[in-house]
Design a protein around this motif. Sequence first.
Motif, PDB file in Angstrom:
ATOM      1  N   GLU A 114      13.301  20.079  26.452  1.00  0.00           N
ATOM      2  CA  GLU A 114      12.495  19.093  25.738  1.00  0.00           C
ATOM      3  C   GLU A 114      12.829  17.686  26.210  1.00  0.00           C
ATOM      4  O   GLU A 114      13.970  17.387  26.588  1.00  0.00           O
ATOM      5  N   LEU A 118       7.918  16.172  24.417  1.00  0.00           N
ATOM      6  CA  LEU A 118       7.329  17.245  25.215  1.00  0.00           C
ATOM      7  C   LEU A 118       8.288  18.422  25.290  1.00  0.00           C
ATOM      8  O   LEU A 118       9.508  18.257  25.182  1.00  0.00           O
ATOM      9  N   ILE A 121       5.677  18.749  32.989  1.00  0.00           N
ATOM     10  CA  ILE A 121       6.474  17.876  32.137  1.00  0.00           C
ATOM     11  C   ILE A 121       7.911  17.767  32.626  1.00  0.00           C
ATOM     12  O   ILE A 121       8.782  17.275  31.902  1.00  0.00           O
ATOM     13  N   LYS A 129      11.177   8.212  30.578  1.00  0.00           N
ATOM     14  CA  LYS A 129      11.314   9.635  30.259  1.00  0.00           C
ATOM     15  C   LYS A 129      12.786   9.911  30.014  1.00  0.00           C
ATOM     16  O   LYS A 129      13.641   9.555  30.827  1.00  0.00           O
TER      17      LYS A 129
END
Length: 350
Positions: free
Chosen positions: A214, A283, A42, A243
């Motif tokens: 995060e 995430l 991630i 993102k």
Amino acid sequence: MLVDYILVGQGLAGSILANHLINAGCSVMVFDDPLLSNSSKIAGGLYNPVTGRKMVKTWNVDNLFGYLTDYYPKFQQQLEADFVNDIPIYRPFISPEELNEWMGKSADIDYSSYVKAVHNSSAYGNQVNDDFGGILLNQSGFVDTGKLLDASRIFLEKKKSLTQTYFNPADLKLNEGFASYQGIKCKSVIFCNGHKSLEQQYFGWMPLRPVKGELLMIKTEEDLRVIHNRGVFVIPLGNGICKVGSTYDHQNLDENPTIEAKNVLVHKLNELVKFPYEIEYQLAGVRPATKDRKPIIGQHPEFKNLISFNGFGTKGVSLIPYYAMQLTQLLTEAGSIDDEVNIERFFSLY
């Protein structure tokens, strides 16, 4: 079974190191438990030559970027995958003073190769708040770490060099000149398992400083052609998906997304961008950072056939290729590890 090296962990560090060792003619067996967390999956994946609030060159940038800009395209070609995205990063200035500083820096030979343009007025005003202009960086972009890890897993499986199960240190047997694990004999075992090393008897003494990060995945109709980066980064992944990250939490080290981090990211994102967006999901992961923000690489002080390749933190995409090359040379050609990242700097803690 006999191999040259066992690697523990198939995250970004393990995948890239395995690739270097294989290309050097070594045989490897990578152990990776798919049930365990993997912050590489991630990660933001940025490679950025100018970072931080003060916008200074990334540490060791000339060596790191001189290597990675050549390595990643060859790596993806070898894996028959597409995960490298060479895209400029745009950083808005926050004051006229910052603009003036960068007008001077852009002519400095130490910075000029990383600067694509310095804008003295708004260049992306329809997308971000950049009233004072901004700097457009080159030799920058992002690696889609999820795609890289998937392609590397397939590559290693084809070579029968991947075992997807938990590596239990209790089954590790150390001998003079070699190590063995569940019937596999090797020269050395290399731990590339991030903050999980702190849970193990051999490297639990290392001064890793795990940090939770995060991210938000957002969707927008805005056509983004650069990575916007000020307070947060906004990476366009395609099809309107971006993102956004990241946060830094040294206290709460679970992997559950939090409303607190979401609020921080949304606040910083709203300060940066002008375009509308929708939040898709959130995430969280834990990065293996260190107290001095540099990796920890080299042989265990007592058990010489155990090796750490760890502590790459938030800049793993930039750091790992160059130091995978150094460690491979050390193992195969009697090279050396830079003092700044050598595990020997912490031997007094063992």
